[in-house]
Design a protein around this motif. Structure first.
Motif, PDB file in Angstrom:
ATOM      1  N   ARG A 187      46.144  46.619  49.368  1.00  0.00           N
ATOM      2  CA  ARG A 187      45.389  46.036  48.262  1.00  0.00           C
ATOM      3  C   ARG A 187      44.460  44.927  48.748  1.00  0.00           C
ATOM      4  NH1 ARG A 187      48.136  41.988  44.200  1.00  0.00           N
ATOM      5  NH2 ARG A 187      47.675  40.743  46.047  1.00  0.00           N
ATOM      6  N   ASP A 188      44.953  44.097  49.686  1.00  0.00           N
ATOM      7  CA  ASP A 188      44.105  43.029  50.224  1.00  0.00           C
ATOM      8  C   ASP A 188      42.896  43.602  50.951  1.00  0.00           C
ATOM      9  OD1 ASP A 188      45.823  41.160  49.196  1.00  0.00           O
ATOM     10  OD2 ASP A 188      46.960  40.907  51.070  1.00  0.00           O
ATOM     11  N   ASP A 189      43.129  44.679  51.685  1.00  0.00           N
ATOM     12  CA  ASP A 189      41.998  45.308  52.366  1.00  0.00           C
ATOM     13  C   ASP A 189      40.969  45.809  51.357  1.00  0.00           C
ATOM     14  OD1 ASP A 189      43.257  44.779  54.733  1.00  0.00           O
ATOM     15  OD2 ASP A 189      44.202  46.758  54.888  1.00  0.00           O
ATOM     16  N   TYR A 207      40.560  44.626  48.351  1.00  0.00           N
ATOM     17  CA  TYR A 207      39.935  43.455  47.725  1.00  0.00           C
ATOM     18  C   TYR A 207      38.857  42.866  48.627  1.00  0.00           C
ATOM     19  CZ  TYR A 207      39.436  38.836  45.657  1.00  0.00           C
ATOM     20  OH  TYR A 207      38.925  37.697  45.107  1.00  0.00           O
ATOM     21  N   LEU A 260      50.688  45.665  49.555  1.00  0.00           N
ATOM     22  CA  LEU A 260      49.885  44.449  49.408  1.00  0.00           C
ATOM     23  C   LEU A 260      48.798  44.367  50.470  1.00  0.00           C
ATOM     24  CD1 LEU A 260      52.638  41.794  48.585  1.00  0.00           C
ATOM     25  CD2 LEU A 260      50.867  42.635  47.049  1.00  0.00           C
ATOM     26  N   GLN A 261      49.147  44.760  51.666  1.00  0.00           N
ATOM     27  CA  GLN A 261      48.136  44.740  52.722  1.00  0.00           C
ATOM     28  C   GLN A 261      46.999  45.706  52.396  1.00  0.00           C
ATOM     29  OE1 GLN A 261      49.783  45.470  56.556  1.00  0.00           O
ATOM     30  NE2 GLN A 261      47.863  45.072  57.656  1.00  0.00           N
TER      31      GLN A 261
END
Length: 317
Positions: free
Chosen positions: A135-137, A139, A132-133
């Protein structure tokens, strides 16, 4: 005492004095003994009171001890009964204890499995957090693309709503135009009667027309002024079993209540009831309800108006 054996007063006084002293001394001794006895009596009474108090206290202690003994006996009996019950329960609960030990062993094994699964889930959670981290980066790096896409989607929905609103407005305008056309048709229908009246006046003013021709045209124009819905007329006649069309039309002209020379469904229905009733010898109650139904049917069908006059209808027949 004198030699002759007589007692002199001095001797007598002396003896009496000695006796008085002896009696006084004896009385003092008795008084001292009395005081001593009285003191001993007081001491004895005090001792008796103390002893009585001690006796009362001993009685109280005795009663309390007896109560304690009774209570202890009751407790001992209760404990003995409980001990007996406990021994019986132990005998009955020993198999249950074995079962509980077996269940405890199974639950212990199950808990170990759950703990191992929890460790696996914890590891998976850590991996998911890392993903998730990541993916957030990603995004955050491509946020501008998503913002542009969001704006495009909003623009699309706005265009769809604008098109739908335009369609609703066009439908509303279409309904308004249709209503306006209906109003114009009704106004035109009203003007037709006025035009027919003007034609009658023009025929009356023409000098070349003969009296017989003028009367015939006047009768035709008067007949042409009467209008009705052909479908409603046919429905009312079929509903009431009327076959003589011309006679029924002439009879129904007297039921023009509003005087506009247009026979509505309600007027035709009322005329049909009376037209059938005048020929029937004994009208029943049930047929009286049928014209009402015919009236409702004619009113339902009344919007399908076909403008005809009596001359045209005779010609068509």
């Amino acid at each position: 005492m004198s030699e002759g054996g007589t007692i002199t007063p001095e001797t007598q006084i002396k003896e009496l004095t000695e006796k008085l002293e002896e009696e006084t001394e004896r009385l003092l001794k008795l008084y001292a003994a009395y005081e001593q006895q009285e003191a001993e009596l007081r001491d004895t009474k005090a001792e008796v009171e103390v002893l009585e108090k001690e006796i009362v206290e001993r009685e109280i202690e005795k009663e309390s001890l007896e109560a304690l003994l009774t209570e202890k006996d009751a407790r001992i009996r209760d404990l003995e009964m409980k001990a007996g019950k406990s021994s019986k329960q132990v005998e009955h609960l020993e198999p249950e204890l074995q079962k509980m030990e077996e269940k405890f062993t199974r639950e212990k094994d199950r808990l170990g499995k759950v703990f191992s699964i929890a460790e696996e889930l914890d590891n998976d959670l850590r991996l998911a957090v890392i993903e998730l981290q990541t993916r957030d980066d990603w995004y955050m790096e491509h946020m501008s693309l998503f913002e542009d896409l969001n704006k495009a989607i909003k623009r699309r929905y706005e265009m769809i709503e604008a098109a739908a609103e335009a369609e609703r407005q066009s439908q509303h305008m279409g309904r308004a135009i249709a209503e306006r056309m209906e109003e114009m048709v009704e106004a035109r229908a009203a003007e037709m009667t006025l035009d027919e009246a003007s034609e009658i006046e023009s025929t009356d003013d023409s000098p070349a027309a003969s009296p017989d021709a003028t009367d015939a045209e006047t009768e035709e124009n008067e007949e042409d002024e009467w209008n009705w819905s052909e479908s409603v007329l046919v429905g009312v006649m079929e509903k009431n079993g009327i076959t003589d069309r011309d006679a029924f039309v002439e009879f129904a002209k007297s039921y023009d209540m509003d005087g506009n020379k247009y026979l509505k469904g309600s007027e035709l229905g009322a005329a049909a009831v009376d037209f059938v009733a005048k020929d029937a010898p004994a009208p029943a109650e049930e047929p009286a309800e049928e014209p009402a139904e015919a009236e409702q049917t004619s009113e339902d069908k009344e919007p399908e108006v076909v403008w005809r006059n009596s001359g045209n209808s005779d010609g068509n027949q």
